[in-house]
Write a protein that holds these residues in place. Sequence first.
Motif, PDB file in Angstrom:
ATOM      1  N   UNK A   1     -65.622 -14.501 -75.286  1.00 14.58           N
ATOM      2  CA  UNK A   1     -65.729 -15.044 -73.922  1.00 14.58           C
ATOM      3  C   UNK A   1     -65.552 -13.962 -72.868  1.00 14.58           C
ATOM      4  N   UNK A   2     -64.539 -13.138 -73.027  1.00 10.71           N
ATOM      5  CA  UNK A   2     -64.248 -12.108 -72.023  1.00 10.71           C
ATOM      6  C   UNK A   2     -65.401 -11.112 -71.911  1.00 10.71           C
ATOM      7  N   UNK A   3     -66.104 -10.879 -73.021  1.00 15.19           N
ATOM      8  CA  UNK A   3     -67.242  -9.955 -73.014  1.00 15.19           C
ATOM      9  C   UNK A   3     -68.483 -10.578 -72.371  1.00 15.19           C
ATOM     10  N   UNK A   4     -68.522 -11.895 -72.321  1.00 13.21           N
ATOM     11  CA  UNK A   4     -69.702 -12.588 -71.804  1.00 13.21           C
ATOM     12  C   UNK A   4     -69.663 -12.767 -70.281  1.00 13.21           C
ATOM     13  N   UNK A   5     -68.516 -12.520 -69.661  1.00 14.44           N
ATOM     14  CA  UNK A   5     -68.415 -12.673 -68.201  1.00 14.44           C
ATOM     15  C   UNK A   5     -68.318 -11.296 -67.548  1.00 14.44           C
ATOM     16  N   UNK A   6     -68.733 -11.249 -66.325  1.00 13.81           N
ATOM     17  CA  UNK A   6     -68.744  -9.981 -65.594  1.00 13.81           C
ATOM     18  C   UNK A   6     -67.322  -9.553 -65.223  1.00 13.81           C
ATOM     19  N   UNK A   7     -67.034  -8.291 -65.477  1.00 21.97           N
ATOM     20  CA  UNK A   7     -65.711  -7.743 -65.147  1.00 21.97           C
ATOM     21  C   UNK A   7     -65.501  -7.824 -63.632  1.00 21.97           C
ATOM     22  N   UNK A   8     -64.257  -8.048 -63.224  1.00 20.08           N
ATOM     23  CA  UNK A   8     -63.876  -8.181 -61.813  1.00 20.08           C
ATOM     24  C   UNK A   8     -64.497  -9.406 -61.140  1.00 20.08           C
ATOM     25  N   UNK A   9     -64.868 -10.403 -61.917  1.00 20.25           N
ATOM     26  CA  UNK A   9     -65.382 -11.655 -61.340  1.00 20.25           C
ATOM     27  C   UNK A   9     -64.301 -12.731 -61.413  1.00 20.25           C
ATOM     28  N   UNK A  10     -64.539 -13.832 -60.729  1.00 22.62           N
ATOM     29  CA  UNK A  10     -63.602 -14.971 -60.784  1.00 22.62           C
ATOM     30  C   UNK A  10     -63.500 -15.489 -62.207  1.00 22.62           C
TER      31      UNK A  10
ATOM     32  N   UNK B   1     -63.905 -13.850 -65.006  1.00 22.60           N
ATOM     33  CA  UNK B   1     -63.135 -12.900 -65.806  1.00 22.60           C
ATOM     34  C   UNK B   1     -61.633 -13.162 -65.609  1.00 22.60           C
ATOM     35  N   UNK B   2     -61.245 -13.347 -64.373  1.00 19.03           N
ATOM     36  CA  UNK B   2     -59.837 -13.633 -64.074  1.00 19.03           C
ATOM     37  C   UNK B   2     -59.401 -14.967 -64.687  1.00 19.03           C
ATOM     38  N   UNK B   3     -60.278 -15.958 -64.648  1.00 17.41           N
ATOM     39  CA  UNK B   3     -59.953 -17.266 -65.237  1.00 17.41           C
ATOM     40  C   UNK B   3     -59.773 -17.155 -66.751  1.00 17.41           C
ATOM     41  N   UNK B   4     -60.624 -16.380 -67.405  1.00 17.21           N
ATOM     42  CA  UNK B   4     -60.478 -16.177 -68.850  1.00 17.21           C
ATOM     43  C   UNK B   4     -59.151 -15.468 -69.139  1.00 17.21           C
ATOM     44  N   UNK B   5     -58.830 -14.461 -68.344  1.00  8.65           N
ATOM     45  CA  UNK B   5     -57.541 -13.770 -68.517  1.00  8.65           C
ATOM     46  C   UNK B   5     -56.367 -14.733 -68.343  1.00  8.65           C
ATOM     47  N   UNK B   6     -56.443 -15.588 -67.336  1.00  6.26           N
ATOM     48  CA  UNK B   6     -55.376 -16.575 -67.122  1.00  6.26           C
ATOM     49  C   UNK B   6     -55.267 -17.526 -68.309  1.00  6.26           C
ATOM     50  N   UNK B   7     -56.405 -17.916 -68.853  1.00 11.93           N
ATOM     51  CA  UNK B   7     -56.405 -18.804 -70.016  1.00 11.93           C
ATOM     52  C   UNK B   7     -55.761 -18.124 -71.223  1.00 11.93           C
ATOM     53  N   UNK B   8     -56.052 -16.847 -71.425  1.00 12.42           N
ATOM     54  CA  UNK B   8     -55.444 -16.098 -72.528  1.00 12.42           C
ATOM     55  C   UNK B   8     -53.924 -16.032 -72.350  1.00 12.42           C
ATOM     56  N   UNK B   9     -53.479 -15.724 -71.141  1.00 12.03           N
ATOM     57  CA  UNK B   9     -52.042 -15.653 -70.864  1.00 12.03           C
ATOM     58  C   UNK B   9     -51.378 -17.014 -71.101  1.00 12.03           C
TER      59      UNK B   9
END
Length: 111
Positions: A57-66, A68-76
Amino acid sequence: MFCLAFPFFLSLFFYGYLLRLDIREIRKLLALKLMEPIPIPARVQYELLLQMLEKKTIMAVERNSIQYEQVNQLIVTLRKALAIQKQLEDSCQQANLPVEHRWSLNEMKNE
């Protein structure tokens, strides 16, 4: 534990009174209810979700996008949930409460 079990206790005493159950019979029923294993998700379920999010998932979204941040929040959030579940398992073990790791809602009890 107390908050979840209180309605059961209350109904058991109410129906016990109506059925004229002996207090010893009520205690036996309470002990049976309290010794049922607490169903919790198998830890591997968290790991599968985390692997999907971190490797695909993280590889499929653009870095520094909303997104990307949402995926990071989901992982956390998933990592926090796993840590809290481990704390729950430890506290159940200390309280001698049985825990049952489940893969799905439809698992049958081994009898």
